[in-house]
Design a protein around this motif. Structure first.
Motif, mmCIF file in Angstrom:
data_model
loop_
_atom_site.group_PDB
_atom_site.id
_atom_site.type_symbol
_atom_site.label_atom_id
_atom_site.label_comp_id
_atom_site.label_asym_id
_atom_site.label_seq_id
_atom_site.Cartn_x
_atom_site.Cartn_y
_atom_site.Cartn_z
ATOM 1 N N ASP A 112 56.259 54.480 14.474
ATOM 2 C CA ASP A 112 56.936 55.673 14.975
ATOM 3 C C ASP A 112 58.314 55.879 14.364
ATOM 4 N N TRP A 113 58.796 54.882 13.611
ATOM 5 C CA TRP A 113 60.104 54.973 12.961
ATOM 6 C C TRP A 113 60.068 55.668 11.614
ATOM 7 N N GLN A 114 58.914 55.643 10.903
ATOM 8 C CA GLN A 114 58.903 55.986 9.476
ATOM 9 C C GLN A 114 59.395 57.400 9.195
ATOM 10 N N PHE A 115 58.768 58.391 9.809
ATOM 11 C CA PHE A 115 59.110 59.758 9.447
ATOM 12 C C PHE A 115 60.490 60.150 9.960
ATOM 13 N N ALA A 116 60.870 59.649 11.132
ATOM 14 C CA ALA A 116 62.225 59.917 11.620
ATOM 15 C C ALA A 116 63.258 59.359 10.649
ATOM 16 N N LYS A 117 62.991 58.176 10.120
ATOM 17 C CA LYS A 117 63.896 57.557 9.154
ATOM 18 C C LYS A 117 63.939 58.358 7.861
ATOM 19 N N GLU A 118 62.800 58.772 7.348
ATOM 20 C CA GLU A 118 62.778 59.521 6.102
ATOM 21 C C GLU A 118 63.552 60.827 6.229
ATOM 22 N N VAL A 119 63.377 61.535 7.327
ATOM 23 C CA VAL A 119 64.081 62.804 7.523
ATOM 24 C C VAL A 119 65.580 62.558 7.686
ATOM 25 N N PHE A 120 65.956 61.491 8.376
ATOM 26 C CA PHE A 120 67.363 61.134 8.547
ATOM 27 C C PHE A 120 68.037 60.967 7.190
ATOM 28 N N PHE A 121 67.428 60.187 6.304
ATOM 29 C CA PHE A 121 68.034 59.944 5.001
ATOM 30 C C PHE A 121 67.949 61.169 4.101
ATOM 31 N N ALA A 122 66.850 61.904 4.155
ATOM 32 C CA ALA A 122 66.740 63.111 3.323
ATOM 33 C C ALA A 122 67.818 64.119 3.688
ATOM 34 N N ALA A 129 66.009 67.917 -23.036
ATOM 35 C CA ALA A 129 66.312 66.566 -22.559
ATOM 36 C C ALA A 129 65.624 66.328 -21.219
ATOM 37 N N TRP A 130 65.314 65.072 -20.966
ATOM 38 C CA TRP A 130 64.641 64.726 -19.721
ATOM 39 C C TRP A 130 65.647 64.600 -18.575
ATOM 40 N N ALA A 131 65.226 65.081 -17.399
ATOM 41 C CA ALA A 131 66.025 64.958 -16.181
ATOM 42 C C ALA A 131 65.125 64.452 -15.065
ATOM 43 N N ILE A 132 65.699 63.691 -14.147
ATOM 44 C CA ILE A 132 64.975 63.303 -12.936
ATOM 45 C C ILE A 132 65.059 64.458 -11.961
ATOM 46 N N THR A 133 63.904 64.971 -11.565
ATOM 47 C CA THR A 133 63.857 66.166 -10.713
ATOM 48 C C THR A 133 63.412 65.865 -9.288
ATOM 49 N N GLY A 134 63.086 64.620 -9.018
ATOM 50 C CA GLY A 134 62.673 64.276 -7.653
ATOM 51 C C GLY A 134 62.717 62.792 -7.414
ATOM 52 N N VAL A 135 63.191 62.411 -6.240
ATOM 53 C CA VAL A 135 63.112 61.037 -5.751
ATOM 54 C C VAL A 135 62.362 61.103 -4.426
ATOM 55 N N VAL A 136 61.284 60.339 -4.310
ATOM 56 C CA VAL A 136 60.381 60.460 -3.166
ATOM 57 C C VAL A 136 60.209 59.119 -2.460
ATOM 58 N N ASP A 137 59.555 59.173 -1.306
ATOM 59 C CA ASP A 137 59.210 57.993 -0.504
ATOM 60 C C ASP A 137 60.465 57.248 -0.063
ATOM 61 N N LEU A 138 61.128 57.788 0.958
ATOM 62 C CA LEU A 138 62.411 57.261 1.416
ATOM 63 C C LEU A 138 62.282 56.269 2.561
ATOM 64 N N MET A 139 61.091 55.769 2.836
ATOM 65 C CA MET A 139 60.911 54.987 4.057
ATOM 66 C C MET A 139 61.583 53.618 4.016
ATOM 67 N N THR A 140 61.924 53.121 2.841
ATOM 68 C CA THR A 140 62.576 51.812 2.756
ATOM 69 C C THR A 140 64.100 51.937 2.651
ATOM 70 N N SER A 141 64.642 53.132 2.822
ATOM 71 C CA SER A 141 66.064 53.377 2.628
ATOM 72 C C SER A 141 66.941 52.572 3.587
ATOM 73 N N THR A 142 68.085 52.107 3.067
ATOM 74 C CA THR A 142 69.102 51.430 3.865
ATOM 75 C C THR A 142 70.457 51.714 3.225
ATOM 76 N N PHE A 143 71.503 51.068 3.744
ATOM 77 C CA PHE A 143 72.814 51.055 3.101
ATOM 78 C C PHE A 143 73.179 49.622 2.759
ATOM 79 N N GLY A 144 73.789 49.441 1.579
ATOM 80 C CA GLY A 144 74.177 48.095 1.164
ATOM 81 C C GLY A 144 74.880 48.109 -0.165
ATOM 82 N N GLY A 145 74.716 47.032 -0.951
ATOM 83 C CA GLY A 145 75.350 46.892 -2.252
ATOM 84 C C GLY A 145 74.588 47.638 -3.325
ATOM 85 N N GLY A 146 75.270 48.509 -4.073
ATOM 86 C CA GLY A 146 74.596 49.442 -4.967
ATOM 87 C C GLY A 146 73.733 48.816 -6.033
ATOM 88 N N GLU A 147 74.190 47.722 -6.644
ATOM 89 C CA GLU A 147 73.429 47.128 -7.755
ATOM 90 C C GLU A 147 72.057 46.623 -7.323
#
Length: 332
Positions: free
Chosen positions: A63-73, A230-248
């Motif tokens: 029940d957490w997955q979609f709420a989390k994805e929308v939160f980060f999106a 030139a190539w560009a990234i036009t989409g980043v998908v599947d945000l269910m593993t998102s967190t905050f932390g150290g960038g590298e």
């Protein structure tokens, strides 16, 4: 009325069900629905309507997955230039499909999870995409938080990790080690090597602000398109593993994958990321823990029955992972 099975996870869905969902959002008349052939879990369907192109996402893991994805999106769309789908409409009622679902605009570009797309790229194309990935990751990490942490469904907010991101990863590595021991995939030498990395990690603290982490930032979860030569990234998908932390930490998966293909791509990824302002000071002190955690995630998953993968045959974890730790630590 057409009904078909879009994946083992989603099961049978009728056009009438999709139309009910579209009607609730005033997204037009259904023209067509196509299963998405990429991804491990079979949660996605492309929908074409009289109003445009959309992605449907259903049968969440918990029940957490979609709420989390929308939160980060929502945060990424509001605070960064990162290419994420927004708006995302979350319906929590199971009335139509038997489970909640998300509908979002379909992002432009080609899915780099498609082997046919990758096979058609030249060496220069691949280098440009690696560079664009680095810039995109830095753009996503313009989203910062007061402390490293993860989404909590009960509060609808970020709950800080005890001991920061470093403390969290040390605990996660120990959990993965315990899980891997359950399948007998680690040797005593593996244990000793991992403990050495954890011992050094205990002497390190988080550095700089906690930034957005996708935690599976790889070709499997990005879309790309050639724009103005030139190539560009036009989409980043599947945000269910998102967190905050150290960038590298978010460089590790794709950087390791590129080491297997062409080290010049790893250099492009990291160089673009640094050039765009990504990362913090003293990354080398944290890199061994970041890399061990990311490599151990893959090792544990693919040595878990019945997923046991042939590529681990005759290998030890430390023998396989040590080279990635040494090379990525030097590059970072």
């Amino acid at each position: 009325m057409t009904t078909r099975a879009y994946s083992a996870r989603l099961g049978d869905i009728s056009d009438a069900q999709f139309q009910q969902a579209l009607d609730r959002l005033d997204l037009g008349e259904l023209v067509g629905a196509t299963a998405v052939p990429f991804g491990l879990f079979g949660q996605n369907v492309f929908l074409t309507t009289s109003r445009g192109e959309f992605i449907f996402r259903g049968a969440q893991h918990g029940d957490w997955q979609f709420a989390k994805e929308v939160f980060f999106a929502r945060l990424l769309a509001a605070r960064t230039a990162g290419p994420v789908a927004w708006p995302q409409w979350l319906e929590t009622s199971p009335e139509i499909f038997g489970w909640p679902y998300i509908v979002a605009p379909r992002l432009p570009g080609q899915p780099l999870a498609d082997p046919a797309v990758i096979a058609g790229l030249s060496a220069d194309d691949r280098w440009q995409i690696a560079w664009a990935q680095g810039e995109t990751l830095a753009a996503l990490q313009a989203l910062t938080w007061a402390a490293a942490g993860d989404f909590d469904l009960a509060t609808g907010d970020i709950v800080p990790f005890e001991g920061g991101h470093i403390g969290h990863l040390v605990r996660e590595v120990r959990k993965l080690v315990a899980d891997a021991d359950g399948s007998g995939s680690l040797t005593p030498e593996d244990h000793a090597w991992i403990e050495g990395v954890l011992h050094l990690a205990a002497l390190v603290r988080d550095s700089g602000p906690a930034v957005y982490l996708h935690n599976d930032f790889s070709l499997n979860n990005v879309l790309a398109q050639r724009r103005d030569g030139a190539w560009a990234i036009t989409g980043v998908v599947d945000l269910m593993t998102s967190t905050f932390g150290g960038g590298e930490a978010d460089l590790c998966r794709q950087a390791a994958n590129y080491l297997d293909q062409d080290p010049a791509l790893t250099s492009a990824l990291i160089g673009a990321y640094r050039g765009a302002g990504g990362g913090g000071p003293d990354a080398q002190s944290r890199a061994p823990l970041y890399v061990v955690y990311e490599r151990l995630l893959l090792w544990e998953y693919f040595t878990r029955p019945p997923e046991r993968a042939g590529w681990t045959a005759g290998k030890t974890f430390s023998g396989w992972a040590r080279g990635y730790v040494e090379r990525l630590t030097a590059l970072l």
